[in-house]
Design a protein around this motif. Structure first.
Motif, mmCIF file in Angstrom:
data_model
loop_
_atom_site.group_PDB
_atom_site.id
_atom_site.type_symbol
_atom_site.label_atom_id
_atom_site.label_comp_id
_atom_site.label_asym_id
_atom_site.label_seq_id
_atom_site.Cartn_x
_atom_site.Cartn_y
_atom_site.Cartn_z
ATOM 1 N N LEU A 137 0.835 -1.414 -0.048
ATOM 2 C CA LEU A 137 0.469 0.560 0.377
ATOM 3 C C LEU A 137 0.737 1.018 0.371
ATOM 4 O O LEU A 137 1.863 1.179 1.246
ATOM 5 N N PHE A 138 0.200 2.163 -1.009
ATOM 6 C CA PHE A 138 1.001 4.017 -0.671
ATOM 7 C C PHE A 138 -0.266 4.735 -0.431
ATOM 8 O O PHE A 138 -1.213 4.791 -1.363
ATOM 9 N N PHE A 139 0.564 5.767 0.614
ATOM 10 C CA PHE A 139 -0.617 6.387 0.219
ATOM 11 C C PHE A 139 -0.276 7.887 -0.887
ATOM 12 O O PHE A 139 0.995 8.145 -0.586
ATOM 13 N N ASP A 140 -1.374 8.232 -1.585
ATOM 14 C CA ASP A 140 -0.872 9.793 -2.068
ATOM 15 C C ASP A 140 -1.591 11.344 -1.718
ATOM 16 O O ASP A 140 -2.870 10.516 -1.761
ATOM 17 N N LYS A 141 -0.564 11.929 -1.116
ATOM 18 C CA LYS A 141 -1.096 12.642 -0.450
ATOM 19 C C LYS A 141 -1.592 13.760 -0.978
ATOM 20 O O LYS A 141 -2.731 14.666 -1.211
ATOM 21 N N SER A 142 -1.416 14.233 -2.581
ATOM 22 C CA SER A 142 -1.419 14.871 -2.980
ATOM 23 C C SER A 142 -3.322 14.291 -3.866
ATOM 24 O O SER A 142 -4.073 15.912 -4.098
ATOM 25 N N LEU A 151 -4.737 11.904 -2.291
ATOM 26 C CA LEU A 151 -5.593 11.631 -0.661
ATOM 27 C C LEU A 151 -6.595 10.537 -1.081
ATOM 28 O O LEU A 151 -7.346 9.312 -1.093
ATOM 29 N N THR A 152 -5.353 9.398 -2.538
ATOM 30 C CA THR A 152 -5.632 8.260 -2.714
ATOM 31 C C THR A 152 -4.757 7.299 -2.793
ATOM 32 O O THR A 152 -3.452 7.416 -1.970
ATOM 33 N N VAL A 153 -4.877 5.506 -1.814
ATOM 34 C CA VAL A 153 -4.200 4.833 -1.280
ATOM 35 C C VAL A 153 -4.113 3.940 -2.523
ATOM 36 O O VAL A 153 -5.203 3.451 -3.355
ATOM 37 N N GLN A 154 -2.569 3.946 -3.464
ATOM 38 C CA GLN A 154 -2.657 3.167 -4.314
ATOM 39 C C GLN A 154 -1.919 1.819 -3.625
ATOM 40 O O GLN A 154 -1.145 1.208 -2.709
ATOM 41 N N ARG A 155 -2.993 0.185 -4.313
ATOM 42 C CA ARG A 155 -2.629 -0.626 -3.735
ATOM 43 C C ARG A 155 -1.929 -1.813 -5.056
ATOM 44 O O ARG A 155 -1.361 -1.444 -6.603
ATOM 45 N N LYS A 160 -13.597 7.369 2.593
ATOM 46 C CA LYS A 160 -13.407 6.189 1.460
ATOM 47 C C LYS A 160 -11.871 4.911 1.868
ATOM 48 O O LYS A 160 -12.153 4.129 1.423
ATOM 49 N N GLU A 161 -10.778 5.776 1.553
ATOM 50 C CA GLU A 161 -9.207 5.120 1.297
ATOM 51 C C GLU A 161 -9.560 4.632 2.508
ATOM 52 O O GLU A 161 -8.844 3.322 2.328
#
Length: 351
Positions: free
Chosen positions: A113-118, A120-124, A216-217
């Motif tokens: 998992l990676f969180f993109d602060k720009s 606000l989404t979680v990449q899996r 949601k994320e």
């Protein structure tokens, strides 16, 4: 449900179809062999993957990065005698983290998992691992190396992973992923604190949207991490001969870490709910202050308007109208009323 996921509907078990959307320019096949005294590191070209040979005196770690080339995935899996059902699980990115034991092999899937602060989404990223006595296969969905830290540890001759079996290597990979979960949660917490500070200063719909987005994320995080707790629990309780007794203590510690992470996710969910309540409370408070100010202005102007209304009537005989200084007297009375009302409001702390 994604379009690729629907394609599998009605197909026979063991149908190998990549259900993700990550594309890599070139599939990477990395072969790492190591034991307590030496390390062999090589990158294999795609057309030579069937020439991979395992050496009995080494632990062989074959890492495949990229899943969209089903022909290569199938050929490599068949080369290492991987069951068709496991091949299906390797490229099915929508399945939850899973732990299975098949024919002297252990199959594990989990999510990086990676969180993109720009945004606000979680990449899996989907990861599949197959271990045997002296070999381990990892399948990563993207071309980036999730396990670079583990490779650096293997290059160190004093590292514990160099002296252990594939079970400990699997633990090291899972531990690397769990450590990254902590980083993702720290970024989540930073974002929550930033939103809380901004809500205290100013309330706008953008912050409300961010809170809803983070909730949601956070659900995505929980769906990806919570099942891993069961995976690690099964790993720690397994009687498989591949897993050595002295590895269990590390696996149990990893299990405790996953429990802590899931608890943190629940705490962040409560924090976001509190932030949502705070946002509503701040907006209501701000609205109350505006209404209070408007009410005070109305209260001030009601008696002034009353006086102005009386002397603005079109009666022919109003005694004060013939008084030379009547206009100035009326203004003076209005001013005194204004001052008296202001003093009254100040004493009652209404303004």
């Amino acid at each position: 449900m994604s379009k690729k996921r629907r394609i599998k509907t009605g197909m026979a078990p063991g149908s190998v179809i990549y259900t993700g959307n990550k594309q890599v320019d070139e599939m990477v096949i990395h072969h790492l062999q190591f034991n307590a005294t030496s390390v062999k590191d090589s990158t294999i070209r795609k057309e030579k993957y069937l020439k991979i040979t395992l050496e009995p005196d080494y632990i062989d770690w074959i890492d495949i990065r990229g899943m969209q080339d089903i022909e290569v995935i199938t050929s490599i899996s068949n080369h290492f005698k991987v069951h068709p059902l496991l091949q299906e699980g390797i490229v099915d990115v929508h399945q939850r983290p899973n732990y299975e034991e098949h024919d002297n092999a252990i199959f594990v899937t989990f999510k990086a998992l990676f969180f993109d602060k720009s945004t606000l989404t979680v990449q899996r990223e989907h990861v599949a691992v197959i271990i045997r006595d002296h070999s381990l296969l990892t399948f990563q969905e993207a071309s980036s190396d999730l396990f670079e830290v583990v490779r650096k540890r293997i290059s160190n001759s004093k590292s514990r992973v160099r002296k252990r079996g594939t079970d400990y290597l699997l633990f090291a990979l899972l531990d690397c992923i769990v450590d990254n979960y902590y980083i993702t949660l720290d970024q989540f917490e930073e974002m929550i604190e930033e939103i809380e500070d901004r809500i205290s200063e100013d309330q706008n719909n953008a912050e409300k949207s961010k809170i809803h987005k983070l909730k949601k994320e956070l659900l995505v995080l929980r769906k990806s991490i919570a099942p891993l707790r069961e995976v690690i629990s099964n790993f720690s309780r397994s009687d498989n001969t591949i897993i050595q007794e002295n590895t269990n203590i590390f696996i149990r510690n990893l299990y405790e870490n996953t429990i802590q992470i899931v608890d943190s996710i629940d705490s962040y969910r409560d924090m976001l709910n509190s932030l949502q309540d705070l946002f509503i409370a701040e907006v209501s408070f701000k609205m109350n202050k505006v209404m209070q100010l408007l009410t005070l202005i109305s209260v001030i102007f009601i008696p002034l308007t009353f006086l102005a209304g009386i002397y603005g009537m079109n009666f022919e005989y109003i005694p004060e109208l013939s008084y030379k200084y009547g206009y100035f007297v009326l203004l003076g009375v209005m001013f005194v009323l204004f001052v008296v009302l202001l003093i009254t409001f100040k004493r009652k702390k209404w303004m």
